[in-house]
Design an enzyme around this catalytic site. Structure first.
Site, PDB file in Angstrom:
ATOM      1  N   SER A  86       5.293   1.259   9.743  1.00  0.00           N
ATOM      2  CA  SER A  86       4.555   0.081   9.767  1.00  0.00           C
ATOM      3  C   SER A  86       3.114   0.242   9.939  1.00  0.00           C
ATOM      4  CB  SER A  86       5.199  -0.849  10.701  1.00  0.00           C
ATOM      5  OG  SER A  86       4.696  -2.210  10.424  1.00  0.00           O
ATOM      6  N   ASP A 116      10.740  -2.962   5.918  1.00  0.00           N
ATOM      7  CA  ASP A 116      10.121  -2.550   7.143  1.00  0.00           C
ATOM      8  C   ASP A 116      10.813  -1.362   7.886  1.00  0.00           C
ATOM      9  OD1 ASP A 116       8.422  -2.561   9.621  1.00  0.00           O
ATOM     10  OD2 ASP A 116       9.890  -3.897  10.355  1.00  0.00           O
TER      11      ASP A 116
END
Length: 763
Positions: free
Chosen positions: A79, A225
């Protein structure tokens, strides 16, 4: 992992992930060639955790590592950690990363602020929904949600600019520093280690928070993610190169029991728990040789992107606290400088384009995009110019993202645009709500829905259908047909049925309620003059019925036909449709009804309005001017101008003044008193407004010919207004020199259509 990571991951993580990596080819465990460092020194792998806005702390840690002369042999990140790690691996030193991260306009990139200014005039004129930003699709008879609620074009454009040169290297082992980004395959639920492809796409995949961002799809994976499976990818760094791992762990405040009371709080915390669990497994794998740097974030959360600059000193402080552990990994200054020189690489691009192509389009005509383009074959461009073009293209209604590649000769490349059409199009649905109430008895509520079918043919025809119920009922269907590929000229036929209930006042007293019904059609021929202006001429035919519902018969009850020529002109450069902070709006409307054109009565009506918003530091100044006239014709009373309400003349009730001619001028100063969601441009303002105007041909003159009151009317109002998560909100109180006053509240879609300041573009 700190509290609130999941709860705020929608918009925060959006940016956090902003800095993520490339398209995946799968897991990898093969170690690349060792870095050119002293053989006796252990290979150092840097692991950067995900954490949204908190990830700016990684830059602070890197600054200290550079000060201490600690070379890095490989990097693994998730991320925001992938964003910072990917940039460092591309050759950007810590100083460059700091300038990049602190210079990001998060409001634009994540919140979409400024996007309206890039839209076409027809997009602006077609209107917006005020109470929400939700756009749905209609496919196979079913309503479909978009894959993500946030348009990712700005994020993707930021990433492409950030690592512009590194994108040409598709093998991440061959970057200046070998690199891996971590994502989650939503099909299998397994971790995917991104080791090759487009670096910017890999970053984007690593940060694609489910529900917030659309996933990155490849032939093999649907990538979202990476924090869901490996927020701190220690094992990935070991498999890549590391003898020693340096882990940067982002620590929020401990969860407080009082923040776990509501369903939303508990649902958000559930994701935190999942992430903390996979973090702990990785942290437990650390050995005595490894170094764990815990960055205490205080009250900074994943969503606080505008506090990213504050996170960098926190990273520096945490790294300096581990200086004694880091020192053994340092090398002599000359050796470090040689390493630094070998891995540093600029990311700027400047080239003369051999060609520009538009790829992968199914509905949108490439010729239309080419007609709008400001970047053309033969131009010398850099990343900034390409980025500006990408933002303009992504503002068009049909695209959910816009990407590009430079192919061929690096000195004279071909620019290939890859705009991604919305997967849930081309049928779109929008819904809206509005509420207005005043102390004087006005109460209005509307429910609104709109269907748009785009790109019905190669010229970009659209079928538009609207329904509004409540205070003002409207049912309409229109067919917008451009006449050329560039959509400069168009024709739009429209059929409609309108019914409204309007109160009629006499000497400030509400004496009757009338129902007005219009069934008709019109056809316009128009021209779009750039992205801010449009002109139309047309013919209108409507059957009007006027009936008194309650009270005295102050207006004639009749049925008649109004038909004739119309003309409109619109200019709109405002940043938002409601409570703008900058920009100009202007509108002109003209109607000529004549028996030779099918009307029962001969009359004319013209109206002009101007509105200007000027930023003054954090505050805003508004100026509005408006005027209307019957041009010395016999304007029917039911077609007269109506003034009153916060949109046209505060201090009067909605439509309290019915007149044949008028002018008004007002000035407002609005002080920003509270940011609600700064990253989305949502804030509350306290305002003061002074208004002056003059009216002629009032209804009172019709009822009582001896009535004569054409003095200038003055008014003043105090109010609170702003864009909130529930849509526009206005609460105010006003008084006038005509012995009237009003207290009102309005939420969501504006109600009131008496003057040009309330219709069309002024909200």
């Amino acid at each position: 992992m700190p509290e609130g990571f999941a709860a705020s991951r929608v918009i925060p993580a959006i940016v956090g992930c902003l800095l993520t990596c490339s398209v995946a080819t799968g897991d990898t465990t093969a170690a690349p060639e060792a870095s050119a460092t002293a053989p006796q020194r252990p290979r150092v792998g840097l692991v950067l955790a995900g954490g949204g806005a908190k990830g700016g702390a990684h830059v602070g840690v890197l600054k200290v590592l550079e000060e201490m002369h600690v070379p890095i042999d490989c990097i693994a990140g998730t991320s925001m950690g992938a964003l910072v790690g990917g940039g460092y691996a591309s050759g950007i030193p810590a100083k460059g990363l700091e300038a990049f991260v602190t210079g990001i306009d998060w409001k634009s990139v994540v919140g979409g602020v400024g996007k309206r200014e890039l839209q076409t005039i027809e997009q602006k004129r077609a209107g917006v929904t005020y109470s929400n930003d939700i756009e749905l699709g209609l496919k196979d008879g079913r309503v479909q949600l978009p894959a993500g609620i946030v348009n990712t074009s700005s994020i993707e454009d930021l990433l492409r600019t950030y690592v512009a040169r590194a994108r040409a290297q598709t093998d991440f082992d061959k970057l200046p520093i070998p690199f891996r980004a971590v994502a989650t395959d939503m099909i299998s639920g397994q971790m995917v280690v991104l080791d090759s492809g487009d670096l910017a796409t890999a970053m984007r995949a690593s940060m694609a928070i489910p529900g917030a961002f659309a996933p990155v799809e490849t032939e093999k994976y649907v990538l979202s993610d990476g924090g869901m499976v490996r927020n701190i990818p220690v094992d990935v760094a070991r498999g890549l190169c590391a003898d020693v791992v340096i882990v940067v762990n982002l620590v929020e405040e401990e969860v407080k029991r009082e923040k776990l009371k509501t369903a939303l709080q508990l649902a958000g915390r559930s994701t935190d728990v999942m992430i903390v669990a996979n973090e702990n497994l990785q942290l437990e794998s650390l050995t005595e040789r490894d170094i764990r740097i815990d960055v205490i974030m205080g009250d900074i959360t994943t969503a606080d992107f505008e506090r990213v600059p504050d996170t960098i000193p926190l990273g520096e402080k945490a790294a300096r606290g581990m200086a004694d552990r880091l020192a053994p990994l340092a090398v002599p200054a000359a050796q470090y400088q040689a390493w630094r020189n070998s891995v540093t690489a600029g990311q700027g691009i400047e080239a003369r384009l051999a060609d520009v192509k538009y790829m992968g389009l199914e509905r949108v005509n490439p010729g239309y995009l080419e007609s709008r383009a400001e970047v053309k074959a033969g131009d010398t461009v850099d990343t900034a110019k390409i980025s500006d073009e990408a933002r303009r293209m992504s503002a068009l209604q049909e695209f959910e993202s816009v990407s590009y590649t430079l192919t061929g000769d690096p000195a004279n490349p071909t620019l290939e645009w890859w705009p991604k059409e919305k997967t849930f199009g081309p049928n779109y649905l929008k819904f809206d709500l509005g509420l207005y109430g005043s102390e004087g008895g006005d109460l209005g509520f509307v429910v609104y829905a709109k269907h748009t079918r785009t790109w019905l043919n190669a010229l970009g025809a659209e079928w538009r259908n609207e329904v509004q119920l409540g205070y003002y009922n409207n049912l309409s269907t229109a067919f917008y047909q451009p006449l050329d590929v560039a959509q400069r000229f168009f024709v739009e036929p429209r059929a409609f049925y309108v019914r409204s209930w309007e109160d009629v006042f006499l000497d400030n007293e509400r004496l009757a309620t009338y129902k007005f019904s219009d069934l008709g059609a019109n056809i316009d021929l128009g021209a779009n003059l750039g992205d801010d202006a449009q002109v139309r001429i047309g013919y209108l035919y409507t059957e009007r019925k006027t009936e008194v519902e309650t009270g005295s018969t102050l207006l004639p009850e009749d049925e008649r036909t109004d038909a004739g020529l119309t003309a409109t002109a619109t200019f709109d450069s405002r940043d938002t449709a409601f409570n703008p902070t900058r920009g100009l709006a202007a509108a002109l409307e003209y109607m000529y009804s004549d028996d030779s054109l099918g009307g029962d009565l001969d009359w004319q009506r013209a109206e002009l309005g101007l509105g200007l918003a000027l930023p003054v530091r954090k505050d805003v100044v508004w100026v509005t001017l408006a005027g209307g006239s019957d041009l010395d014709t016999d304007l029917p009373l039911d077609r007269s101008f109506m003034l009153g309400g916060p949109g046209s003349f505060p201090g009067f009730e909605l439509g309290e003044l019915r007149v044949t001619d008028y002018w008004t001028a007002s000035g407002s100063y609005l002080w920003k008193i509270k940011d609600i969601m700064s990253i989305r441009g949502q804030a509350l303002y306290a305002g003061v407004r002074l208004t002056a105007g003059q009216v002629f041909g009032r209804l009172e003159e019709y009822v009582s010919p001896s009535f004569d009151e054409d003095d200038t009317i003055y008014g003043g109002s105090l109010y609170i207004a702003g864009r909130t998560q529930a849509g526009p909100l206005t609460v105010g109180i006003a008084t006038t020199s005509a012995d009237s006053w009003a207290l009102w509240i309005a939420v969501g879609r504006p109600i009131g259509n008496g003057t040009i300041l309330e219709r069309g573009i002024f909200r």
